[in-house]
Scaffold this active site. Structure first.
Site, PDB file in Angstrom:
ATOM      1  N   CYS A   1      -6.273   0.102   7.010  1.00 23.29           N
ATOM      2  CA  CYS A   1      -5.959   0.716   5.744  1.00 23.29           C
ATOM      3  C   CYS A   1      -6.942   1.733   5.378  1.00 23.29           C
ATOM      4  O   CYS A   1      -8.182   1.596   5.268  1.00 23.29           O
ATOM      5  CB  CYS A   1      -5.914  -0.491   4.488  1.00 23.29           C
ATOM      6  SG  CYS A   1      -5.562   0.296   3.009  1.00 23.29           S
TER       7      CYS A   1
ATOM      8  N   ASP B   1       0.605   3.829   1.666  1.00 16.88           N
ATOM      9  CA  ASP B   1       0.629   4.496   2.936  1.00 16.88           C
ATOM     10  C   ASP B   1       1.894   4.554   3.460  1.00 16.88           C
ATOM     11  O   ASP B   1       2.881   3.641   3.407  1.00 16.88           O
ATOM     12  CB  ASP B   1      -0.260   3.309   4.052  1.00 16.88           C
ATOM     13  CG  ASP B   1      -0.435   3.967   5.194  1.00 16.88           C
ATOM     14  OD1 ASP B   1       0.267   4.604   6.109  1.00 16.88           O
ATOM     15  OD2 ASP B   1      -1.760   4.144   5.713  1.00 16.88           O
TER      16      ASP B   1
ATOM     17  N   CYS C   1       0.975  -1.232  -0.005  1.00 15.66           N
ATOM     18  CA  CYS C   1      -0.049   0.075   0.065  1.00 15.66           C
ATOM     19  C   CYS C   1       1.099   1.129   0.217  1.00 15.66           C
ATOM     20  O   CYS C   1       2.004   1.360   0.537  1.00 15.66           O
ATOM     21  CB  CYS C   1      -0.792  -0.018   1.296  1.00 15.66           C
ATOM     22  SG  CYS C   1      -1.904   1.479   1.107  1.00 15.66           S
TER      23      CYS C   1
ATOM     24  N   HIS D   1      -1.995  -3.887   4.983  1.00 20.65           N
ATOM     25  CA  HIS D   1      -1.904  -3.279   6.602  1.00 20.65           C
ATOM     26  C   HIS D   1      -3.504  -3.127   7.207  1.00 20.65           C
ATOM     27  O   HIS D   1      -4.326  -2.673   6.405  1.00 20.65           O
ATOM     28  CB  HIS D   1      -1.160  -2.220   6.663  1.00 20.65           C
ATOM     29  CG  HIS D   1      -1.787  -0.914   6.041  1.00 20.65           C
ATOM     30  ND1 HIS D   1      -2.272   0.201   6.762  1.00 20.65           N
ATOM     31  CD2 HIS D   1      -1.651  -0.589   4.705  1.00 20.65           C
ATOM     32  CE1 HIS D   1      -2.682   1.002   5.876  1.00 20.65           C
ATOM     33  NE2 HIS D   1      -2.198   0.775   4.837  1.00 20.65           N
TER      34      HIS D   1
ATOM     35  N   ARG E   1       3.032   4.876   6.216  1.00 27.35           N
ATOM     36  CA  ARG E   1       3.527   4.169   7.486  1.00 27.35           C
ATOM     37  C   ARG E   1       3.953   2.841   7.241  1.00 27.35           C
ATOM     38  O   ARG E   1       4.174   2.011   8.119  1.00 27.35           O
ATOM     39  CB  ARG E   1       2.514   4.137   8.670  1.00 27.35           C
ATOM     40  CG  ARG E   1       1.838   5.460   9.074  1.00 27.35           C
ATOM     41  CD  ARG E   1       0.664   5.509   9.641  1.00 27.35           C
ATOM     42  NE  ARG E   1      -0.379   5.031   8.816  1.00 27.35           N
ATOM     43  CZ  ARG E   1      -1.667   5.092   9.091  1.00 27.35           C
ATOM     44  NH1 ARG E   1      -2.096   5.259  10.486  1.00 27.35           N
ATOM     45  NH2 ARG E   1      -2.758   4.687   8.295  1.00 27.35           N
TER      46      ARG E   1
HETATM   47 ZN   LIG Z   1      -3.296   1.455   3.005  1.00 30.48          ZN
END
Ligand SMILES: [Zn+2]
Length: 213
Positions: free
Chosen positions: A101, A44, A42, A98, A46
């Site tokens: 999400c 993302d 992803c 994750h 993090r």
């Molecule tokens: Zn995500």
């Protein structure tokens, strides 16, 4: 200092540190790329692929998009898969999503009229919800529903990889790669193994290529 200037400064410091430890570090890296893993994750911020598995540059070929999807009309992700499998000859393809999400969360909401492109991208996650609607709706909290859809979405992407001619050809002719579905926990930093498909996996006949080219 502007925020982006800090990044450039940090880059200088990082490069210097690497050379101090190993003078030929960048020379060695520049010579050849031979990663053993393709990582589909992803976007993302993090969940940085190399960082969470403590990998060095050169170890993982990475593709990231919203909600770690493999969409069979998306040239971006599929060209990454093709290059990694057919040219780099990776032994493992990892789809790592994750919990919590944002993409999956958004897919469980109404579509936002100001995000027309994101809506289209998330439509595939909505489809995964629809396939498993009863199971997801039976969960009592919204967080549990989101996190189960996160898992189901990862598993779906692993099967979507297996449905491509790229993977089926490599399975048949070279006995690799193994496909993995992993989920990362934002709250504990740990990865959980959800599924793996090995080259001897028998797909549903409707997804099989008679002669994968
Ligand atoms: Zn995500």
């Amino acid at each position: 200092m502007k925020p982006f200037e800090k990044l450039l400064l940090e880059n200088k410091a990082w490069a210097e540190e690497k050379i101090t430890r190993e003078p030929d570090y960048f020379k060695r890296l520049a010579e050849v790329q031979r990663p053993n893993f393709l990582w589909i994750g992803c976007s993302d911020s993090r969940v940085p692929a190399e960082l969470i598995v403590n990998a060095e540059p050169g170890e993982i070929f990475v593709h990231r998009n919203i909600a770690n999807q493999v969409i069979t009309t998306d040239f971006n992700s599929l060209s990454v898969v093709q290059f990694a499998v057919a040219v780099l000859k990776v032994e493992h393809v990892i789809v790592c999503g994750h919990y919590s999400c944002g993409g999956v969360k958004a897919a469980l909401d109404k579509q936002r009229s100001d995000l027309t492109l994101v809506n289209k991208w998330l439509m595939h996650v909505k489809d995964v919800y629809r396939f498993h609607q009863d199971e997801i709706e039976a969960l009592s909290t919204r967080d549990a529903q989101i996190n189960r859809l996160v898992e189901l979405n990862i598993i779906e992407q692993v099967y979507k990889l297996a449905h491509t001619s790229i993977i089926q050809r490599a399975w048949k002719k070279e006995g690799r790669p193994v496909l993995h579905g992993w989920v990362y926990g934002l709250d504990d930093g740990l990865i959980k193994d959800l599924i793996s498909l090995t080259p001897d996996h028998r797909l549903e006949p409707i997804y099989q290529y008679s002669d994968p080219a």
